[in-house]
Design an enzyme around this catalytic site. Structure first.
Site, short mmCIF file in Angstrom:
data_model
loop_
_atom_site.label_atom_id
_atom_site.label_comp_id
_atom_site.label_asym_id
_atom_site.label_seq_id
_atom_site.Cartn_x
_atom_site.Cartn_y
_atom_site.Cartn_z
N LYS A 192 0.84 -1.21 0.00
CA LYS A 192 0.00 0.00 0.00
C LYS A 192 0.87 1.25 0.00
O LYS A 192 0.69 2.16 -0.80
CB LYS A 192 -0.91 0.03 1.23
CG LYS A 192 -1.60 1.37 1.43
CD LYS A 192 -2.45 1.42 2.67
CE LYS A 192 -1.73 1.88 3.92
NZ LYS A 192 -1.53 3.32 4.04
N ASN A 193 1.83 1.29 0.91
CA ASN A 193 2.61 2.52 1.07
C ASN A 193 3.56 2.79 -0.09
O ASN A 193 4.05 3.92 -0.23
CB ASN A 193 3.39 2.50 2.40
CG ASN A 193 2.48 2.73 3.59
OD1 ASN A 193 1.29 3.02 3.42
ND2 ASN A 193 3.02 2.60 4.80
N CYS A 224 -4.43 12.70 12.85
CA CYS A 224 -5.02 11.37 12.73
C CYS A 224 -5.04 10.76 14.11
O CYS A 224 -4.66 11.41 15.08
CB CYS A 224 -4.22 10.51 11.76
SG CYS A 224 -2.65 10.01 12.42
N ARG A 259 0.51 14.74 13.31
CA ARG A 259 1.04 14.48 11.96
C ARG A 259 1.42 15.79 11.23
O ARG A 259 0.78 16.19 10.25
CB ARG A 259 0.07 13.68 11.11
CG ARG A 259 -0.44 12.38 11.72
CD ARG A 259 0.59 11.30 11.80
NE ARG A 259 1.11 10.81 10.56
CZ ARG A 259 0.66 9.74 9.89
NH1 ARG A 259 -0.37 9.09 10.35
NH2 ARG A 259 1.24 9.33 8.79
N PRO A 260 2.48 16.47 11.69
CA PRO A 260 2.87 17.73 11.05
C PRO A 260 3.39 17.52 9.62
O PRO A 260 3.78 16.41 9.26
CB PRO A 260 4.01 18.24 11.95
CG PRO A 260 4.55 17.02 12.63
CD PRO A 260 3.39 16.07 12.77
N ASP A 299 5.61 20.07 8.39
CA ASP A 299 6.60 21.14 8.28
C ASP A 299 7.79 20.75 7.40
O ASP A 299 8.34 21.58 6.69
CB ASP A 299 7.08 21.53 9.69
CG ASP A 299 7.61 20.35 10.48
OD1 ASP A 299 6.86 19.36 10.64
OD2 ASP A 299 8.77 20.38 10.92
N LEU A 300 8.19 19.47 7.42
CA LEU A 300 9.37 19.07 6.64
C LEU A 300 9.05 19.06 5.14
O LEU A 300 9.92 19.37 4.32
CB LEU A 300 9.87 17.70 7.11
CG LEU A 300 10.31 17.65 8.59
CD1 LEU A 300 10.53 16.22 9.05
CD2 LEU A 300 11.60 18.48 8.80
N ASP A 349 4.92 0.71 12.03
CA ASP A 349 3.64 0.16 11.58
C ASP A 349 3.37 -1.24 12.13
O ASP A 349 2.26 -1.74 12.01
CB ASP A 349 3.58 0.14 10.04
CG ASP A 349 3.31 1.52 9.47
OD1 ASP A 349 2.96 2.43 10.25
OD2 ASP A 349 3.44 1.69 8.25
C1 UD1 Z 1 4.66 6.91 6.31
C2 UD1 Z 1 3.72 5.74 6.20
C3 UD1 Z 1 3.26 5.29 7.58
C4 UD1 Z 1 4.47 5.01 8.46
C5 UD1 Z 1 5.41 6.20 8.48
C6 UD1 Z 1 6.72 5.93 9.22
C7 UD1 Z 1 2.58 6.05 4.09
C8 UD1 Z 1 1.30 6.36 3.38
N1 UD1 Z 1 2.56 6.14 5.41
O1 UD1 Z 1 3.91 8.00 6.89
O2 UD1 Z 1 2.50 4.09 7.42
O3 UD1 Z 1 4.04 4.76 9.79
O4 UD1 Z 1 5.77 6.57 7.13
O5 UD1 Z 1 7.37 4.82 8.69
O6 UD1 Z 1 3.57 5.71 3.46
N2 UD1 Z 1 7.18 14.41 10.85
C9 UD1 Z 1 7.41 15.74 11.15
N3 UD1 Z 1 7.24 16.67 10.17
C10 UD1 Z 1 6.88 16.34 8.90
C11 UD1 Z 1 6.66 14.99 8.59
C12 UD1 Z 1 6.82 14.03 9.58
O7 UD1 Z 1 7.75 16.07 12.29
O8 UD1 Z 1 6.76 17.23 8.05
C13 UD1 Z 1 7.33 13.39 11.89
C14 UD1 Z 1 6.08 12.56 12.11
O9 UD1 Z 1 5.16 13.21 12.99
C15 UD1 Z 1 6.65 11.29 12.71
C16 UD1 Z 1 7.98 11.13 11.94
O10 UD1 Z 1 8.30 12.44 11.44
O11 UD1 Z 1 6.94 11.48 14.08
C17 UD1 Z 1 7.91 10.16 10.77
O12 UD1 Z 1 6.79 10.48 9.97
P1 UD1 Z 1 6.76 10.23 8.40
O13 UD1 Z 1 7.89 9.34 8.00
O14 UD1 Z 1 6.66 11.53 7.68
O15 UD1 Z 1 5.39 9.45 8.20
P2 UD1 Z 1 4.53 9.46 6.87
O16 UD1 Z 1 5.45 9.62 5.71
O17 UD1 Z 1 3.40 10.40 7.00
#
Ligand code: UD1
Length: 430
Positions: free
Chosen positions: A28-29, A122, A127-128, A130-131, A314
């Site tokens: 899926k991912n 969620c 779920r920020p 910012d990055l 996950d």
């Molecule tokens: C993806 C997966 C999800 C998995 C996660 C981590 C998909 C559709 N989803 O989610 O199933 O659990 O990777 O392996 O592929 N963060 C920030 N700022 C940002 C983005 C993320 O602080 O801009 C933080 C998040 O809150 C979290 C960490 O970074 O603590 C990792 O998140 P991230 O890898 O971005 O998760 P997703 O890509 O959304």
């Protein structure tokens, strides 16, 4: 697309012993970013091994709204361009799937402007993004947030060096987003602190076959030399390592012997070594995994979730459910999403003894578990309830299964095929 009532559910008669084999679906991912990469080209994109899931259906609707023509039969998807793309991803669709944020980078690269609804939080935290924003700004886009939408525009995107790692490590979808945008930027983009999850690697491999210039694939430092256009492709998505890990946990908790087919064991090295340490016998071949958890008494375990190649977040809830079946104290530290614990209260309703200390889950395993009415609060929390229900004594009704069906293809059919006494309540599907 299915519609679910609030009471949609699986009913599982517990105390199951599993046997036989199960085919693992496409990831899926990985499927979601591969589908989105079609935005970057005007030519046809053909994807094989795409699982038929609610999230995939939502993304089909988003891409259709943006102007793509999509046909999807069995596991094969053909995505064709249909004139100029629209640059707006609306709230009604984005709210259904947080992952739709990955249209941001490719839309910006292709249209030079885009308007994407802010995805919101969620069940496991804020779920920020910012990055993601930091990355597209570094490429030269100006971004503003208004009325719940992210508006981004750029006269051109220009390559640069950036670090995309945050407080909790690299971002998977953030890396996908910026990597896709950078393929069509001018000059070289270097992403330090990039995610190296197999799903990011799959996307990078596909982009290279479409004509992108990317090196460092599979590492935490990606170098992307922008090109003027990308071409069409036919590509096969990797197997779903989280679905595979779920069935491994189900086999282990029920002390069963099953075989997983169409799976990539190298993506699961940490998971397999942990299961072996517990006492499971595991044999791997190129695309199958045999697990036999009936030979030895299983031992409690300690593990920490971390970015790939470490143990995946996950599978945290799912291995929490597994730990409830093992005598002794297991500990799982959650280091990727510090709020991902909604499954604990539901598992405790079934009789487990699980406590949370800061971000460490402490499972005093081996307590008798009994079937109960429980609710899936998110995709993997829901899967954890199924793992527990398979071995609990008596009947469990797992509600809100639309969360589970967002990410697991033919869950009840596959579980039934390996011996689980499970039915989906017919009258729950409208
Ligand atoms: C993806 C997966 C999800 C998995 C996660 C981590 C998909 C559709 N989803 O989610 O199933 O659990 O990777 O392996 O592929 N963060 C920030 N700022 C940002 C983005 C993320 O602080 O801009 C933080 C998040 O809150 C979290 C960490 O970074 O603590 C990792 O998140 P991230 O890898 O971005 O998760 P997703 O890509 O959304």
């Amino acid at each position: 697309m299915y519609k679910y009532t609030i009471d949609s559910g699986y009913t599982i008669q517990g105390n199951n012993k599993l046997n036989g084999s199960v085919n693992i679906s496409g990831s899926k991912n990985a499927s979601l970013p591969l589908m989105v990469a079609s935005i970057l080209t005007d030519e046809d994109v053909v994807l094989n091994n795409i699982p038929n899931l609610l999230d995939v259906q939502v993304l089909i609707r988003i891409l259709s709204k943006l102007g793509k023509d999509i046909s999807y039969e069995n596991d094969r998807m053909v995505i064709k361009s249909n004139g100029d793309l629209c640059s707006e991803a609306p709230y009604e669709l984005v709210k259904k799937m947080r992952g739709s944020i990955i249209v941001l980078g490719p839309l910006l690269a292709k249209r030079k402007c885009c308007k994407v609804s802010y995805p919101g939080g969620c069940a496991f935290g804020p779920r920020p993004i910012d990055l993601h924003i930091k990355g597209i700004e570094a490429l030269g886009a100006s971004v503003n947030m208004e009325g719940g939408y992210i508006n981004a525009e750029a006269t051109s995107l220009v390559g640069t060096t950036m670090n995309l790692s945050g407080e909790f490590g690299p971002t998977v979808l953030g890396t996908d987003n910026i990597m896709m945008a950078a393929t069509l930027a001018s000059g070289k983009t270097i992403i330090e602190g990039a995610a190296s999850e197999p799903e990011c690697t799959d996307l990078a491999n596909m982009l290279v076959q479409m004509g992108a210039k990317i090196s460092g694939i599979g590492t935490n430092r990606l170098e992307i030399d922008g090109v003027s256009k990308l071409g069409g492709i036919e590509y096969t998505v990797i197997p779903d390592r989280i679905e595979a890990g779920t069935y491994l946990a189900m086999a282990a908790s029920s002390r069963s012997k099953i075989t997983l087919n169409s799976v990539c064991s190298t993506h699961l090295e940490k998971v397999i070594s942990l299961l072996k340490d517990m006492g499971c016998v595991i044999e791997t071949s190129e695309n199958s995994i045999l697990i036999d958890a009936s030979k030895n008494e299983l031992k409690p375990f300690n593990v920490e979730t971390l970015p790939y190649p470490e143990f995946p977040t996950d599978l945290q809830s799912i291995f929490t459910a597994l730990a409830t079946s093992i005598n002794g104290v297991s500990e799982i530290k959650e280091s990727v999403f510090p709020d991902r614990f909604t499954h604990i209260a539901e598992l405790n309703r079934m009789g487990s003894d699980i406590k949370l200390h800061e971000t460490t889950i402490i499972i005093n395993g081996g307590k008798p578990m009994t079937g109960a009415d429980v609710q899936a609060s998110d995709l993997r929390a829901g899967a954890a309830l199924l793992v527990a229900a398979v071995v609990a004594k008596g009947i469990s009704n797992v509600h809100r299964i639309y969360h589970i069906e967002r990410g697991y293809e033919k869950m009840e059919t596959k579980m039934r095929s390996i011996g689980v006494n499970i039915v989906k309540k017919e009258d729950d599907i409208l």
